[in-house]
Design a protein around this motif. Structure first.
Motif, PDB file in Angstrom:
ATOM      1  N   ALA A  10       8.954 -10.731  -0.655  1.00  0.00           N
ATOM      2  CA  ALA A  10       7.516 -10.786  -0.376  1.00  0.00           C
ATOM      3  C   ALA A  10       7.182 -10.979   1.099  1.00  0.00           C
ATOM      4  O   ALA A  10       6.324 -10.268   1.639  1.00  0.00           O
ATOM      5  N   PRO A  11       7.855 -11.893   1.831  1.00  0.00           N
ATOM      6  CA  PRO A  11       7.493 -12.080   3.239  1.00  0.00           C
ATOM      7  C   PRO A  11       7.858 -10.895   4.127  1.00  0.00           C
ATOM      8  O   PRO A  11       7.373 -10.795   5.252  1.00  0.00           O
ATOM      9  N   LYS A  12       8.708  -9.996   3.620  1.00  0.00           N
ATOM     10  CA  LYS A  12       9.177  -8.871   4.431  1.00  0.00           C
ATOM     11  C   LYS A  12       8.505  -7.547   4.060  1.00  0.00           C
ATOM     12  O   LYS A  12       8.842  -6.506   4.611  1.00  0.00           O
ATOM     13  N   THR A  13       7.579  -7.588   3.109  1.00  0.00           N
ATOM     14  CA  THR A  13       6.992  -6.366   2.572  1.00  0.00           C
ATOM     15  C   THR A  13       5.727  -5.969   3.333  1.00  0.00           C
ATOM     16  O   THR A  13       4.854  -6.799   3.563  1.00  0.00           O
ATOM     17  N   TYR A  14       5.654  -4.691   3.715  1.00  0.00           N
ATOM     18  CA  TYR A  14       4.439  -4.138   4.311  1.00  0.00           C
ATOM     19  C   TYR A  14       3.536  -3.665   3.176  1.00  0.00           C
ATOM     20  O   TYR A  14       3.854  -2.704   2.477  1.00  0.00           O
ATOM     21  N   SER A  15       2.419  -4.337   2.970  1.00  0.00           N
ATOM     22  CA  SER A  15       1.501  -3.974   1.899  1.00  0.00           C
ATOM     23  C   SER A  15       0.176  -3.508   2.474  1.00  0.00           C
ATOM     24  O   SER A  15      -0.162  -3.800   3.627  1.00  0.00           O
ATOM     25  N   PHE A  16      -0.576  -2.777   1.657  1.00  0.00           N
ATOM     26  CA  PHE A  16      -1.869  -2.251   2.095  1.00  0.00           C
ATOM     27  C   PHE A  16      -2.730  -2.005   0.864  1.00  0.00           C
ATOM     28  O   PHE A  16      -2.227  -1.964  -0.267  1.00  0.00           O
ATOM     29  N   VAL A  17      -4.006  -1.843   1.070  1.00  0.00           N
ATOM     30  CA  VAL A  17      -4.944  -1.619  -0.022  1.00  0.00           C
ATOM     31  C   VAL A  17      -5.225  -0.123  -0.136  1.00  0.00           C
ATOM     32  O   VAL A  17      -5.615   0.523   0.843  1.00  0.00           O
ATOM     33  N   GLY A  18      -4.985   0.423  -1.324  1.00  0.00           N
ATOM     34  CA  GLY A  18      -5.262   1.837  -1.557  1.00  0.00           C
ATOM     35  C   GLY A  18      -6.755   2.104  -1.649  1.00  0.00           C
ATOM     36  O   GLY A  18      -7.572   1.186  -1.771  1.00  0.00           O
ATOM     37  N   ARG A  19      -7.123   3.377  -1.629  1.00  0.00           N
ATOM     38  CA  ARG A  19      -8.542   3.748  -1.679  1.00  0.00           C
ATOM     39  C   ARG A  19      -9.211   3.318  -2.987  1.00  0.00           C
ATOM     40  O   ARG A  19     -10.433   3.185  -3.045  1.00  0.00           O
ATOM     41  N   ASP A  20      -8.408   3.126  -4.042  1.00  0.00           N
ATOM     42  CA  ASP A  20      -8.981   2.676  -5.311  1.00  0.00           C
ATOM     43  C   ASP A  20      -9.018   1.154  -5.419  1.00  0.00           C
ATOM     44  O   ASP A  20      -9.372   0.607  -6.464  1.00  0.00           O
TER      45      ASP A  20
END
Length: 328
Positions: free
Chosen positions: A52-62
């Motif tokens: 989890a601390p190493k993960t690049y996350s982002f919010v999708g358009r949905d």
């Protein structure tokens, strides 16, 4: 380019492609099937304290929370339990591609990594463990690497010793960290005031020095006989080591029962691949028998990976030409 990412051109690119093709040819020779999984998935696929601390996350358009893959194993477990649910076990799958993880620049590590690996999903555990280790060995032989060893451990030894001990939270992590650092005095300090039975405390301290050749497994069998879960873990490791010894790999094996960290989905055998001329591992893997159940399809599983860039660096330092170009 941003810190932690890479770009290869010309001979550098060709050299890495030859390494990849050589390793993939070994995987396919063992009847593993290629899988090309998605570059990103829902972020909860990669949940876990280690990733989890190493993960690049982002919010999708949905509005959904997505993440670039930091790891192949969790992704393939999810696919095996979903899209491949009707495929009978055992399944043998291999991959080769990029993962992306956040690594602090000061750590001197890359954020963009090319991993070549495989997963054996289902099947008899000890035979699958031995198969995966044999494939790792054959891959290194095919590449022409010299002096490499497979350092074997089992998370069940540490897990068995602390089971029911009351150790948890920061105290448990402190003990784990000191064992991993081979710091016997640090283990003693971390256990002060815990009220553990003397035999358990002494066994945890001994883990810091429980390594070397395969004879260390005989020592471990005697040292941990008082703790049935830890003793069973040692017996499992001895069975795998025995199969590899019969395959002529005894000189390539080492034991490190102080290997107690790693990714938090491992449940049994763990191993790392080391070689002279590098101060860090070039690959590793282990058994993860509970991960697929999280996605709704309980199956025992084991896998491993080699880091392409680390392998390339090793071959360069060993002045190994690397595998030849395939015939047209």
């Amino acid at each position: 380019v941003p810190p932690g990412v890479q770009c290869f051109v010309g001979e550098e690119a060709r050299r890495r492609r030859r390494i990849e093709e050589a390793v993939v040819s070994v995987f396919e020779g063992w009847d593993y099937e290629e899988i090309i999984p998605p570059l990103f998935d829902y972020a909860d696929v990669f949940a876990g304290e280690a990733l989890a601390p190493k993960t690049y996350s982002f919010v999708g358009r949905d509005g959904s929370v997505l993440a670039l893959r930091p790891d192949f194993t969790s992704l393939l477990a999810n696919i095996a339990a979903g899209r491949l649910r009707d495929r009978p076990a055992p399944m043998r799958l291999y991959y080769s591609g990029e993962v992306v993880r956040y690594e602090p620049v000061k750590a001197g590590r890359q954020s963009e990594l090319h991993q070549m690996g495989l997963e054996h999903l289902g099947g008899e555990a000890r035979a699958a463990d031995a198969e995966v280790l044999a494939i790792a060995a054959e891959s290194l032989e095919r590449l022409g690497a010299r002096g490499w060893v497979l350092a074997l451990g089992h998370v069940g030894v540490f897990g068995g010793l602390v089971e029911g001990s009351g150790l948890e939270g920061e105290r448990l992590e402190a003990v784990r960290e000191r064992i991993e650092s081979k710091d016997a005095a640090g283990v003693r300090r971390a256990l002060e005031g815990t009220g553990l039975p003397p035999s358990t405390a002494a066994a945890l301290e001994r883990l810091t020095a429980m390594g070397g050749g395969l004879e260390a497994l005989d020592e471990a069998a005697r040292a941990f006989a008082f703790c049935p879960p830890a003793a069973r873990a040692v017996d499992e490791l001895r069975a795998v080591a025995g199969a590899l010894r019969q395959a002529g790999l005894a000189e390539r094996l080492a034991v490190d029962l102080g290997e107690v960290r790693g990714l938090d989905y491992y449940t049994g055998l763990v191993f790392r691949v080391f070689a002279p001329d590098l101060g860090f591992e070039i690959g590793g893997g282990g058994r993860y028998d509970t991960l697929l159940a999280r996605f709704g399809r309980p199956l025992p599983a084991v896998g491993f990976m080699l880091g392409l860039d680390r392998v390339a660096l090793l071959l360069e330092r060993q002045a190994v030409a690397g595998p030849p170009l395939p015939a047209p």
